[in-house]
Design a protein around this motif. Structure first.
Motif, PDB file in Angstrom:
ATOM      1  N   ARG A  82     -12.340 -10.812  26.518  1.00 25.69           N
ATOM      2  CA  ARG A  82     -12.007 -10.680  27.936  1.00 25.69           C
ATOM      3  C   ARG A  82     -10.522 -10.966  28.159  1.00 25.69           C
ATOM      4  N   ALA A  83     -10.005 -12.025  27.516  1.00 27.43           N
ATOM      5  CA  ALA A  83      -8.601 -12.395  27.678  1.00 27.43           C
ATOM      6  C   ALA A  83      -7.677 -11.338  27.077  1.00 27.43           C
ATOM      7  N   LEU A  84      -8.059 -10.759  25.943  1.00 30.24           N
ATOM      8  CA  LEU A  84      -7.236  -9.715  25.326  1.00 30.24           C
ATOM      9  C   LEU A  84      -7.131  -8.504  26.238  1.00 30.24           C
ATOM     10  N   HIS A 100      -3.756  -6.886  28.710  1.00 25.34           N
ATOM     11  CA  HIS A 100      -3.307  -5.492  28.746  1.00 25.34           C
ATOM     12  C   HIS A 100      -3.650  -4.828  30.081  1.00 25.34           C
ATOM     13  N   GLY A 101      -3.826  -5.651  31.105  1.00 24.83           N
ATOM     14  CA  GLY A 101      -4.025  -5.144  32.458  1.00 24.83           C
ATOM     15  C   GLY A 101      -5.417  -4.644  32.760  1.00 24.83           C
ATOM     16  N   ILE A 102      -6.409  -5.015  31.948  1.00 24.96           N
ATOM     17  CA  ILE A 102      -7.779  -4.544  32.139  1.00 24.96           C
ATOM     18  C   ILE A 102      -8.646  -5.702  32.617  1.00 24.96           C
ATOM     19  N   GLN A 103      -9.178  -5.592  33.822  1.00 34.52           N
ATOM     20  CA  GLN A 103     -10.066  -6.606  34.376  1.00 34.52           C
ATOM     21  C   GLN A 103     -11.505  -6.189  34.101  1.00 34.52           C
ATOM     22  N   SER A 104     -12.167  -6.919  33.224  1.00 32.26           N
ATOM     23  CA  SER A 104     -13.473  -6.503  32.731  1.00 32.26           C
ATOM     24  C   SER A 104     -14.554  -7.512  33.100  1.00 32.26           C
ATOM     25  N   ASN A 105     -15.791  -7.069  32.928  1.00 32.82           N
ATOM     26  CA  ASN A 105     -16.971  -7.921  33.083  1.00 32.82           C
ATOM     27  C   ASN A 105     -17.858  -7.694  31.876  1.00 32.82           C
ATOM     28  N   GLY A 106     -18.803  -8.606  31.663  1.00 30.73           N
ATOM     29  CA  GLY A 106     -19.702  -8.381  30.545  1.00 30.73           C
ATOM     30  C   GLY A 106     -20.464  -9.612  30.131  1.00 30.73           C
ATOM     31  N   GLN A 121     -17.730  -6.205  26.676  1.00 29.60           N
ATOM     32  CA  GLN A 121     -17.037  -6.143  27.957  1.00 29.60           C
ATOM     33  C   GLN A 121     -17.057  -4.703  28.451  1.00 29.60           C
ATOM     34  N   TRP A 122     -17.059  -4.574  29.783  1.00 32.88           N
ATOM     35  CA  TRP A 122     -17.104  -3.249  30.424  1.00 32.88           C
ATOM     36  C   TRP A 122     -16.164  -3.252  31.622  1.00 32.88           C
ATOM     37  N   TRP A 123     -15.569  -2.099  31.891  1.00 36.84           N
ATOM     38  CA  TRP A 123     -14.762  -1.964  33.110  1.00 36.84           C
ATOM     39  C   TRP A 123     -14.765  -0.506  33.561  1.00 36.84           C
ATOM     40  N   ALA A 124     -14.537  -0.350  34.856  1.00 35.94           N
ATOM     41  CA  ALA A 124     -14.490   0.986  35.456  1.00 35.94           C
ATOM     42  C   ALA A 124     -13.099   1.560  35.235  1.00 35.94           C
ATOM     43  N   GLU A 125     -12.877   2.109  34.066  1.00 37.45           N
ATOM     44  CA  GLU A 125     -11.585   2.655  33.679  1.00 37.45           C
ATOM     45  C   GLU A 125     -11.239   3.891  34.525  1.00 37.45           C
ATOM     46  N   LEU A 169      -4.669  -1.196  21.961  1.00 38.98           N
ATOM     47  CA  LEU A 169      -4.510  -1.485  23.374  1.00 38.98           C
ATOM     48  C   LEU A 169      -3.038  -1.489  23.770  1.00 38.98           C
ATOM     49  N   THR A 170      -2.198  -2.037  22.917  1.00 35.32           N
ATOM     50  CA  THR A 170      -0.753  -2.073  23.203  1.00 35.32           C
ATOM     51  C   THR A 170      -0.195  -0.652  23.298  1.00 35.32           C
ATOM     52  N   GLU A 171      -0.605   0.195  22.382  1.00 28.84           N
ATOM     53  CA  GLU A 171      -0.167   1.592  22.426  1.00 28.84           C
ATOM     54  C   GLU A 171      -0.639   2.270  23.706  1.00 28.84           C
ATOM     55  N   TRP A 172      -1.843   1.954  24.148  1.00 26.34           N
ATOM     56  CA  TRP A 172      -2.372   2.545  25.384  1.00 26.34           C
ATOM     57  C   TRP A 172      -1.539   2.123  26.595  1.00 26.34           C
ATOM     58  N   THR A 173      -1.197   0.880  26.687  1.00 30.05           N
ATOM     59  CA  THR A 173      -0.441   0.413  27.859  1.00 30.05           C
ATOM     60  C   THR A 173       1.004   0.895  27.852  1.00 30.05           C
TER      61      THR A 173
END
Length: 326
Positions: free
Chosen positions: A254-256, A260-266, A271-275, A320-324
């Protein structure tokens, strides 16, 4: 067939690589170490072992349970045990529930979690995945038991899929399944990481378990699966250590993502998020050799599970870094 995670052969065929970091299932990547098996496990017809059932009832806190060939077997069979009914399935959730209740003459309604209270009053059967897969949403046990009583009063069922519930045992309703109309599904595939042995359990009233056993037939659980599962269900030291490890790993994931700007739940297992761009994110991760679960219908988003080791964590962080930075 519906699409599920863990389909690495499809991933390899589509993207032409075989060095995958598979985060697509939410299964514990550090599975229970299977013990050496008795030789007759491969030879004898696998009659039901009362010791396995007793171990499951003790671990899950249920008064009576039936071993089944993965909770999938029960998901497919339960709709066949009722006459045509009005069925509400929590949405979004594990798609196999709606897929099978849609048949056998039932009238299906996909119901958002915040509308389930109303659905209880209008349905004969309500199916809830708790914790939810894929979003991790949970409903308090007290609320579930209230709904179960409402449904049972008119001959209805509340089916609670607790496949991801082993890290939140305090919210399980398995202990209350002696009452008619409450059915709980549990799996050894997720917490124990033993998806390959195809074993789950159904907790319910004795009459329903008898009907379900008759429908499923004899020898549903292999001898090796019975021996491995009994060892896992009685190994309290491994269970305690694993719960602690999964809690820490789940928080790390969750912290990782948050970094990278992703607020997730799980849950501790995923973990899951509405991307906002789920297809693009999935494509990017696949091209990086990281296989995640893409959802494009009821819940447009991404679910990913835990890396198995430090190299996996570093690989996920790099992707994740490449994605951001795009």
């Amino acid at each position: 067939m519906l699409e599920h995670g863990g389909n690495l052969r499809d991933a390899a065929k589509r993207f032409g690589r075989d060095d995958w970091l598979d985060l697509s299932t939410g299964i514990n990547p550090r599975w229970y170490p299977a013990p050496a098996l008795e030789g007759n496990a491969w030879h004898r017809l696998p009659e039901p072992d009362p010791a396995l059932t007793a171990a499951a009832e003790a671990f899950y806190g249920a008064p009576r349970m039936l071993p089944v060939a993965g909770t999938q077997a029960a998901i497919q069979a339960l709709p066949r045990l009722r006459k045509p009914s009005r069925v509400a399935v929590s949405a979004p959730s594990y798609a196999e529930h709606a897929h099978h209740w849609a048949g056998h003459g039932h009238t299906l309604t996909l119901t958002p979690y915040d509308a389930l209270d109303v659905a209880v009053a209008q349905s004969d059967v309500v199916v809830v995945v708790n914790p939810n897969n894929p979003t991790g949403a949970t409903i308090p046990a007290a609320q579930l038991l209230q709904w179960a009583d409402q449904l049972a009063a008119r001959g209805g069922w509340l089916v609670v899929d607790e496949a991801f519930g082993d890290t939140t045992q305090h919210n399980s309703v398995a202990a209350h399944t002696a009452r008619p109309g409450l059915i709980v599904l549990r799996s050894v595939g997720k917490f124990f990481g033993l998806a390959g042995i195809r074993l789950g359990f159904v907790a319910a009233h004795a009459d329903l378990l008898r009907d379900l056993a008759d429908l499923l037939g004899p020898w549903t659980i292999s001898g090796p699966a019975q021996q491995i599962a009994q060892a896992a269900l009685t190994d309290s030291a491994w269970q305690a250590q694993t719960r602690e490890q999964l809690q820490a790993s789940g928080e790390r994931l969750r912290a990782l993502l948050a970094a990278h700007g992703i607020q997730s739940n799980g849950t501790p297992l995923f973990q899951w998020w509405a991307e906002a761009q789920p297809e693009a994110f999935w494509q990017h991760m696949a091209e990086s050799g990281v296989w995640v679960r893409l959802f494009t219908q009821a819940a447009r988003g991404i679910r990913l599970g835990l890396p198995p080791d430090e190299a996996g964590w570093q690989r996920l962080q790099a992707a994740l870094t490449e994605w951001t930075r795009r």
